[in-house]
Write a protein that holds these residues in place. Structure first.
Motif, mmCIF file in Angstrom:
data_model
loop_
_atom_site.group_PDB
_atom_site.id
_atom_site.type_symbol
_atom_site.label_atom_id
_atom_site.label_comp_id
_atom_site.label_asym_id
_atom_site.label_seq_id
_atom_site.Cartn_x
_atom_site.Cartn_y
_atom_site.Cartn_z
ATOM 1 N N LEU A 52 -51.604 -58.793 51.714
ATOM 2 C CA LEU A 52 -51.380 -60.114 51.113
ATOM 3 C C LEU A 52 -52.533 -61.064 51.435
ATOM 4 O O LEU A 52 -52.961 -61.844 50.588
ATOM 5 N N GLN A 53 -53.021 -60.970 52.667
ATOM 6 C CA GLN A 53 -54.138 -61.838 53.051
ATOM 7 C C GLN A 53 -55.325 -61.594 52.119
ATOM 8 O O GLN A 53 -55.964 -62.551 51.653
ATOM 9 N N ALA A 54 -55.592 -60.316 51.837
ATOM 10 C CA ALA A 54 -56.701 -59.983 50.940
ATOM 11 C C ALA A 54 -56.404 -60.468 49.519
ATOM 12 O O ALA A 54 -57.257 -61.080 48.868
ATOM 13 N N LYS A 101 -57.609 -67.406 59.851
ATOM 14 C CA LYS A 101 -56.986 -68.636 60.337
ATOM 15 C C LYS A 101 -55.938 -69.139 59.337
ATOM 16 O O LYS A 101 -54.836 -69.520 59.728
ATOM 17 N N ASP A 102 -56.300 -69.111 58.047
ATOM 18 C CA ASP A 102 -55.346 -69.569 57.029
ATOM 19 C C ASP A 102 -54.126 -68.660 56.972
ATOM 20 O O ASP A 102 -52.997 -69.117 56.820
ATOM 21 N N MET A 103 -54.367 -67.353 57.100
ATOM 22 C CA MET A 103 -53.241 -66.419 57.070
ATOM 23 C C MET A 103 -52.338 -66.658 58.270
ATOM 24 O O MET A 103 -51.114 -66.612 58.162
ATOM 25 N N ARG A 116 -47.275 -55.065 59.215
ATOM 26 C CA ARG A 116 -48.672 -55.417 59.514
ATOM 27 C C ARG A 116 -49.608 -55.067 58.356
ATOM 28 O O ARG A 116 -50.533 -55.803 58.035
ATOM 29 N N VAL A 117 -49.352 -53.917 57.754
ATOM 30 C CA VAL A 117 -50.180 -53.457 56.645
ATOM 31 C C VAL A 117 -49.980 -54.391 55.446
ATOM 32 O O VAL A 117 -50.928 -54.789 54.770
ATOM 33 N N ALA A 127 -44.080 -68.671 56.099
ATOM 34 C CA ALA A 127 -44.207 -68.992 54.674
ATOM 35 C C ALA A 127 -44.463 -67.784 53.777
ATOM 36 O O ALA A 127 -44.546 -67.929 52.562
ATOM 37 N N VAL A 128 -44.563 -66.586 54.350
ATOM 38 C CA VAL A 128 -44.925 -65.425 53.524
ATOM 39 C C VAL A 128 -43.910 -65.199 52.406
ATOM 40 O O VAL A 128 -44.278 -65.145 51.227
#
Ligand code: ADP
Ligand code: MG
Ligand code: ZN
Length: 500
Positions: A330-332, A339-341, A324-325, A349-350
């Protein structure tokens, strides 16, 4: 009961509230077994990885695998559990041919880890907290193969073969508290929980947690209670569900089956059930034993486990970045909205994006291809994104060709298509299909002249200074060159020719 007569999912949820409990077994990836030095390597000849201890021969004594205990503590910590200061193994007594000791060395009322939780993210981005009752250590059984029947089950088989290589491989069993409040999303919560747990286990490096190889398996307990009632209904326990999708389907089917029985005035019996992948239904297994039937008692041949607080804190401090962390980081880093994440996560796709970035592509380009063309193809073919016949390095190469101006988007899409179709590396596909962007003036010149000749009105406007009309001529050239012209160069050439 035929499938046709089932109460619909919506009707079931209109009257009943589902309560769920998930028991997940994880086979640890230790080199040796939990209580002896036998190898745990998969694929060996049957019964070649056994010894007096894991065969339960007289006079043999177990010794605890330190890495097994350490893994259990690390899993417990990652699940926000308390770690017991002192706990014991227990014997769970029952007979089954694949268990030569006639008892399973397990933990009962003194698990090594207890009282934790795991937050899981649902498809719409909502976070649901699943509370963990306990995580305990135990050992796997051997493997029976029933030969001669139609189903591979013992019923109808002519004889059975036993392989004790798996007997004694360390297992961690992770049990949730009753999951309430998920309503119609209970099956989705079940799938999201097992998905998150699998990622956590892999991140810890304690197991590959491959469900298709039986390294991780899930029992789905489910009951219904009339909406508004406090007291839980009687549960069924669907055993050894072995894919993420099946976990969701099994929960969904059991909700409908329970509702059908209850709506008919019937009662649910507490029993184990088997899930059938082919038609998504479950059938009755055995009537559930009570804990006392197993005559649990503390294992006299093993000393209690009393992990020192220093050791536990050392292990806590050394935990890797948890899923989760990591996702939040990665989102940041990728600068994505929630929504995109979520779209990236839902598409699986990560890892593909990360590997594509590692191979040199910018994150936004990598994301564009994996979430666009490739996700669409995965969807259409019902396959995992990561299993597409294209590697992150190949996607990165396509990104590089676009960045160098050798491909435009349209051509890049065709190159991807070619790689997926098995035509080779991106550069080979460019070569074989003749897909490179044409930016060479002599090659473009004829097409530009033709476009001007074909569109005298437009050409006149541009000559008069209405430069924005140039788009129509660029379009004509792109069409004539089947999209292969370098659009920016074409524009320059046209403006040059028309003296604008
Ligand atoms: P057993 O070994 O008999 O299956 P466990 O306590 O190991 O018992 O696991 C039972 C699982 O089912 C737990 O996850 C528990 O939270 C859950 N559970 C218990 N009662 C119910 C119920 N009435 N309905 C749904 N789940 C339940
Ligand atoms: Mg159980
Ligand atoms: Zn052994």
């Amino acid at each position: 009961m035929s499938v046709i007569s089932l109460v619909s999912y919506e009707d079931a949820l209109a009257s009943y509230d589902p309560v769920m409990g998930l028991e997940v077994h994880v086979e640890l990836g230790t080199r040796t077994k939990m209580f002896c030095g036998c190898s745990t390597e998969l694929g060996a000849e049957p019964n070649t990885q056994t010894c007096p201890t894991c065969l339960g021969l007289p006079g043999s004594l177990p010794v605890v695998n330190r890495i097994g205990v350490e893994s259990a503590i690390r899993i417990g910590l990652a699940l926000n559990c308390e770690i017991a200061e002192w706990c014991r193994f227990a014997r769970k007594n029952y007979f089954y041919p694949d268990m030569p000791k006639n008892f399973q060395t397990s933990q009962y009322d003194e698990p090594i880890a207890f009282n934790g939780y795991l937050d899981v993210q649902l498809e719409d981005g909502e976070v649901f907290r699943v509370e963990i009752e306990r995580a305990h250590m135990e050992e796997d059984t051997g493997k029976s193969t029933h030969v001669g029947g139609a189903t591979g089950r013992i019923h109808g088989a002519e004889y059975s073969l036993l392989d004790y290589n798996r007997a004694g491989i360390p297992l961690i069993e992770i049990v949730t508290k009753p999951i309430v409040g998920a309503g119609a999303r209970a099956p989705e919560v079940a799938k999201a929980y097992v998905t998150e747990l699998r990622e956590l286990i892999r991140t810890l490096g304690v197991s590959e947690a491959r469900m298709d190889k039986g390294q991780m398996r899930c029992d789905v307990n489910l009951s219904l209670r009339p909406i508004g009632r406090e007291k839980f209904g009687t549960r069924s326990e669907t055993k050894n569900v072995n894919s993420l999708r099946s976990v969701e389907r099994a929960a969904r089917f059991e909700i409908q089956r329970h509702a059908t029985v209850l709506a008919d005035g019937g009662t649910i019996v507490q029993e184990t059930r088997h899930f059938h992948e082919d038609n998504g239904t479950t059938t009755s297994g055995r009537i559930k034993e009570e804990a006392e039937d197993y005559r649990y008692f503390p294992e006299p041949d093993l000393v209690p486990i009393a992990p020192s607080r220093e050791w536990v804190e050392e292990l806590r401090a050394a935990l890797p970045e948890l899923p989760r962390v990591r996702r939040a980081r990665l989102q940041a880093e990728w600068g994505l909205s929630d929504k995109d994440m979520q779209a990236v996560l839902n598409a699986g796709a990560v890892e593909p994006i990360l590997e594509t970035v590692a191979a040199g592509a910018p994150a936004d380009q990598a994301r564009k291809w994996w979430l666009g063309e490739l996700a669409r193809r995965a969807n259409e073919t019902g396959t995992e994104l990561a299993d597409q016949p294209i590697t992150p390095a190949q996607v990165a190469r396509v990104c590089a060709l676009v960045a160098e101006g050798k491909l435009n988007d349209k051509l890049a899409r065709q190159v991807i298509e070619g790689v997926l179709a098995g035509e080779g590396e991106p550069d080979e596909v460019v070569e074989k299909r003749g897909l490179a962007v044409v930016s060479d003036d002599s090659a473009l010149g004829a097409a530009v002249d033709q476009a001007i000749a074909d569109n005298p009105d437009v050409a006149a406007k541009i000559r008069d200074g209405k430069v924005q009309a140039v788009g129509a001529l660029v379009g004509a050239v792109m069409k004539a060159t089947r999209g292969q012209a370098d659009a920016a160069r074409v524009k320059d050439l046209i403006l040059e020719r028309l003296g604008a």
